[in-house]
Write an enzyme that holds these catalytic residues in place. Structure first.
Site, mmCIF file in Angstrom:
data_model
loop_
_atom_site.group_PDB
_atom_site.id
_atom_site.type_symbol
_atom_site.label_atom_id
_atom_site.label_comp_id
_atom_site.label_asym_id
_atom_site.label_seq_id
_atom_site.Cartn_x
_atom_site.Cartn_y
_atom_site.Cartn_z
ATOM 1 C CG LEU A 125 24.518 -20.684 34.317
ATOM 2 C CD1 LEU A 125 23.065 -20.959 35.133
ATOM 3 C CD2 LEU A 125 24.881 -21.835 33.626
ATOM 4 N N GLY A 165 28.750 -18.088 43.545
ATOM 5 C CA GLY A 165 27.677 -17.029 43.742
ATOM 6 C C GLY A 165 26.955 -16.557 42.527
ATOM 7 N N GLY A 166 25.667 -16.299 42.646
ATOM 8 C CA GLY A 166 24.863 -15.989 41.395
ATOM 9 C C GLY A 166 24.588 -17.247 40.733
ATOM 10 C CG ASP A 167 24.390 -16.540 36.096
ATOM 11 O OD1 ASP A 167 25.333 -15.614 36.889
ATOM 12 O OD2 ASP A 167 24.051 -15.945 35.312
ATOM 13 C CD GLU A 168 31.609 -16.149 38.184
ATOM 14 O OE1 GLU A 168 31.445 -15.135 37.533
ATOM 15 O OE2 GLU A 168 32.600 -15.879 39.092
#
Length: 283
Positions: A125, A165-168
């Site tokens: 993102l 993970g995170g925005d991936e």
């Protein structure tokens, strides 16, 4: 809670004990009442033998259907739910790395077995961190959950959407067909829909928030030597190259990309296991 959202009620030890005691007591009462009527005509040994067999005959089916079967079913449902939840990202309910790797192995095996293309998309993102920093983690989590819903609404049921993970995020596409040109067009169409969907505004706490995405794509072909970790790394590297070149850019790496061969532009074609392909969606 199971996959349909219903709570799994596992009987407690006390409930199981009370049920068994109730069943055995009731069965014994019926047996003793019957034996009392027959007691003048039978011996003590016959009475004891008949009592034992009658108690087993009456109580066993009831214990099985009212105690054992529900307990085993609830126990198995709980184990299945634990295994299911172990494969999901707790926030978005998308596949986690464990399930992603399992599904990618199956997709790759299918591509090799049937000589068809598959696709692996890695999405990151753009603009997420400023929103998360400015409006807090609640806003960030709300966006991630909404992104997950939007990704699942576009992909087919046989495909899989996961969170690395995170925005991936990651999208695995299976059976794009044996024709490379057709497979490329299918992936382009899906990628364009993903970009358009993710770019749509979000509403959070009365505010309109927007993010966009960069996508890296790794085609899967009939390469039996491909390793799962390398495939994800290829798509991940392609995504970061796309991000460096600006949003709304996708990069397609293939097996020969480590030699540095590149085809640039809209008219570039995809061939099995040879080149990188770059396509700018802003054309």
């Amino acid at each position: 809670m199971n996959r349909s959202g219903k709570t799994i009620d596992l009987p407690s030890k006390a409930q199981v004990t009370v049920r068994i005691v109730g069943i055995v007591s009731g069965a014994e009462f019926l047996v003793m009442a019957a034996l009392y009527a027959l007691s003048p005509s039978i011996s003590v040994f016959q009475e004891a033998t008949l009592n034992a067999f009658s108690l087993v005959f009456l109580s066993t089916p009831i214990i099985y259907f009212w105690v054992v079967k529900p307990f085993v079913k609830a126990h198995n449902d709980t184990l299945h739910q634990i295994q299911y939840m172990a494969c999901l990202d707790p926030l978005t309910q998308l596949a986690n790395r464990r399930l992603i790797y399992q599904h990618l192995e199956k997709t790759l095996a299918g591509s090799v077995r049937h000589n068809v293309f598959g696709g692996l998309m890695v999405l990151d993102l753009d603009g997420f961190k400023p929103i998360n920093d400015k409006f807090g983690h609640e806003a960030g989590d709300a966006i991630l959950v909404e992104i997950a819903k939007r990704l699942k609404s576009i992909t087919h049921t046989e495909d899989i959407v996961g969170r690395l993970g995170g925005d991936e995020f990651i999208v695995i596409l299976g059976n794009l067909g044996p024709d490379s040109v057709v497979a490329q067009k299918k992936v382009e169409m899906i990628a364009q829909r993903l970009i358009n969907t993710i770019s749509a505004p979000f509403s959070f706490d009365g505010k309109e928030l927007r993010v966009s995405t960069s996508i890296g794509i790794r085609f899967l072909d009939a390469d039996a030597t491909a390793q799962i970790g390398h495939l994800i790394n290829d798509a991940d590297s392609a995504m970061y190259l796309a991000k460096k070149r600006g949003q709304r850019l996708r990069r397609f790496p293939q097996r020969g990309h480590r030699q540095g061969s590149c085809l640039m532009g809209r008219s570039a074609t995809l061939s099995r296991g040879c080149h990188w392909y770059i396509h700018n969606l802003s054309y």
